[in-house]
Motif scaffolding. Structure first.
Motif, PDB file in Angstrom:
ATOM      1  N   LEU A 227       0.832  -1.209   0.000  1.00  0.00           N
ATOM      2  CA  LEU A 227       0.000   0.000   0.000  1.00  0.00           C
ATOM      3  C   LEU A 227       0.869   1.263   0.000  1.00  0.00           C
ATOM      4  O   LEU A 227       0.554   2.245  -0.688  1.00  0.00           O
ATOM      5  CB  LEU A 227      -0.930   0.003   1.217  1.00  0.00           C
ATOM      6  CG  LEU A 227      -2.120  -0.955   1.150  1.00  0.00           C
ATOM      7  CD1 LEU A 227      -2.758  -1.134   2.517  1.00  0.00           C
ATOM      8  CD2 LEU A 227      -3.167  -0.458   0.148  1.00  0.00           C
ATOM      9  N   GLU A 228       1.966   1.241   0.768  1.00  0.00           N
ATOM     10  CA  GLU A 228       2.851   2.412   0.785  1.00  0.00           C
ATOM     11  C   GLU A 228       3.511   2.618  -0.574  1.00  0.00           C
ATOM     12  O   GLU A 228       3.920   3.732  -0.919  1.00  0.00           O
ATOM     13  CB  GLU A 228       3.910   2.264   1.882  1.00  0.00           C
ATOM     14  CG  GLU A 228       3.329   2.523   3.280  1.00  0.00           C
ATOM     15  CD  GLU A 228       4.378   2.469   4.378  1.00  0.00           C
ATOM     16  OE1 GLU A 228       5.420   1.810   4.170  1.00  0.00           O
ATOM     17  OE2 GLU A 228       4.140   3.063   5.447  1.00  0.00           O
TER      18      GLU A 228
ATOM     19  N   VAL B  61       0.733   5.135   5.502  1.00  0.00           N
ATOM     20  CA  VAL B  61      -0.364   4.192   5.685  1.00  0.00           C
ATOM     21  C   VAL B  61      -0.211   3.537   7.058  1.00  0.00           C
ATOM     22  O   VAL B  61       0.851   2.986   7.377  1.00  0.00           O
ATOM     23  CB  VAL B  61      -0.356   3.102   4.593  1.00  0.00           C
ATOM     24  CG1 VAL B  61      -1.396   2.025   4.894  1.00  0.00           C
ATOM     25  CG2 VAL B  61      -0.606   3.718   3.229  1.00  0.00           C
TER      26      VAL B  61
END
Length: 391
Positions: free
Chosen positions: A66-67, A74
């Motif tokens: 996600l980062e 995040v």
């Protein structure tokens, strides 16, 4: 999600927007779907957000992925709660417990880039530099975890000694438990003038506070405030705060404080039951205290283990009723004894005053005996000789 917003505000952040997704299963790689990631990125850009908070515990791989696709920090629900605990911890024990939970959370999530991630390789050009930064960080964290656990074991031993001393002195122990922000600290303050921090925020209390309270009949008891519970309380925190939560498991009476004005009060009660179950404390007598009744128009109809009371911690009459109710609970759990103790046995007379609650005492007409009515859990534990003098 409402609770996540409350947690975010407690962590002193402003909620800029909320995004939800309904799907049958969690994406193992990104937690949410790829299309939802694109939607999230547009929101981050429009709202100029600094942090994205997920209402679940993400795996280390999900955080990394996600980062890589979201242009800001995040974090997950667990990290948010740990951050709040770090802000709120005041005592040395509280700070150590939070640090232990944070390190246990961080250890599997350590990341590096490129060569930093690899262990020492083999072959030409890979020998000699020593361990990588990542390995060094892991070793440092493991060493620090070991140090903290040693410190906390010592604190736990001291706490256990205090509990055993109170048990030995037959002091009746009451533990206040409940969902975070239910009003436990307010109840303790109204009963004892303890001066514990009261705030309309989640997790205002982290450090347990024990105070002596005198009941209307003159008996002294000890009332302990404990850390509040919450849905999906990170298992790292339950492990770290176990010695603190054991105050509830060792109590003679558990008072479960419920925020009667909260729409999710029934769920909050289920969460408390789950945590008490993990602590093997469900068999302890319990009194349910529906607090904040000044904010509701009618009594909540909810299933309760044991007896229930409806109060507002800010009403003196209600707190007096609570003290009377605690006395009734002691009456149920403790036995009454009537004894005739010879005046010459001053040692037994002193023992009764020290370990039992003396309800009535007078000297016989001939001046040879004390006639005493006492109440306590077990006369034989005080002294085996005393049973010879029961009338």
């Amino acid at each position: 999600m409402d609770e996540l917003e409350e947690l975010t505000q407690t962590a002193q952040a402003e909620v800029a927007g909320v995004l939800t997704q309904g799907r049958d299963y969690v994406d193992s790689r990104l937690y949410i779907g790829k299309g939802k990631v694109d939607e999230l990125n547009m929101m981050v850009e429009q709202l100029e957000a600094d942090v994205v908070i997920f209402n679940d515990e993400l795996t280390p791989m999900q955080v990394r992925n996600l980062e890589g696709v979201i242009p800001c920090k995040v974090i997950d629900r667990t990290q948010l709660i740990l951050d709040i605990f770090a802000q709120r911890a005041r005592s040395r024990e509280g700070k150590l417990q939070v640090e232990l939970a944070q390190l246990n959370y961080r250890l599997p999530r350590l990341t590096g880039k490129g060569a930093e991630l690899s262990r020492l390789g083999a072959g030409i050009g890979t020998r000699g530099p020593g361990e990588t930064k990542l390995e060094s960080d892991r070793r440092h964290i493991r060493r620090r975890i070991s140090e903290i656990e040693t410190h906390l074991d010592e604190v736990k031993r001291h706490r256990q000694l205090h509990r055993e001393r109170r048990k030995k002195n037959d002091v009746f122990q009451v533990a206040l438990v409940g969902y975070t922000n239910a009003g436990k600290s307010t109840v303790l303050n109204r009963l004892t003038d303890a001066g514990v921090l009261e705030e309309n925020q989640l997790f205002a209390t982290l450090d347990p506070t024990a105070r002596r309270v005198m009941l209307p009949g003159g008996q002294d008891i000890v009332v302990t405030d404990t850390v509040g519970f919450i849905q999906d309380l990170p298992h790292q925190l339950i492990a770290a705060f176990r010695s603190t939560l054991e105050e509830a498991a060792e109590a003679d009476l558990i008072i479960q404080v419920v925020d009667a004005s909260h729409p999710e009060a029934a769920i909050h009660m289920e969460v408390v039951d789950e945590v008490l179950g993990e602590l093997d404390a469900l068999s302890i007598p319990r009194l349910t205290l529906f607090n904040k009744m000044d904010q509701v128009s009618e009594r909540p109809v909810l299933p309760t283990p044991g007896e229930a009371m409806y109060v507002s911690a800010y009403r003196a009459d209600d707190m007096n009723r609570l003290l009377v109710k605690i006395e009734e609970q002691i009456e149920k759990q403790h036995s009454r004894y009537v004894l005739r103790i010879p005046i010459a046995r001053g040692d037994l007379h002193a023992l009764l005053h020290r370990h039992m609650h003396v309800l009535r005492e007078e000297v016989s007409e001939d001046g040879m005996n004390y006639h005493m009515e006492v109440r306590g859990s077990n006369l034989g534990q005080v002294s085996r000789e005393l049973s010879d003098y029961i009338i």
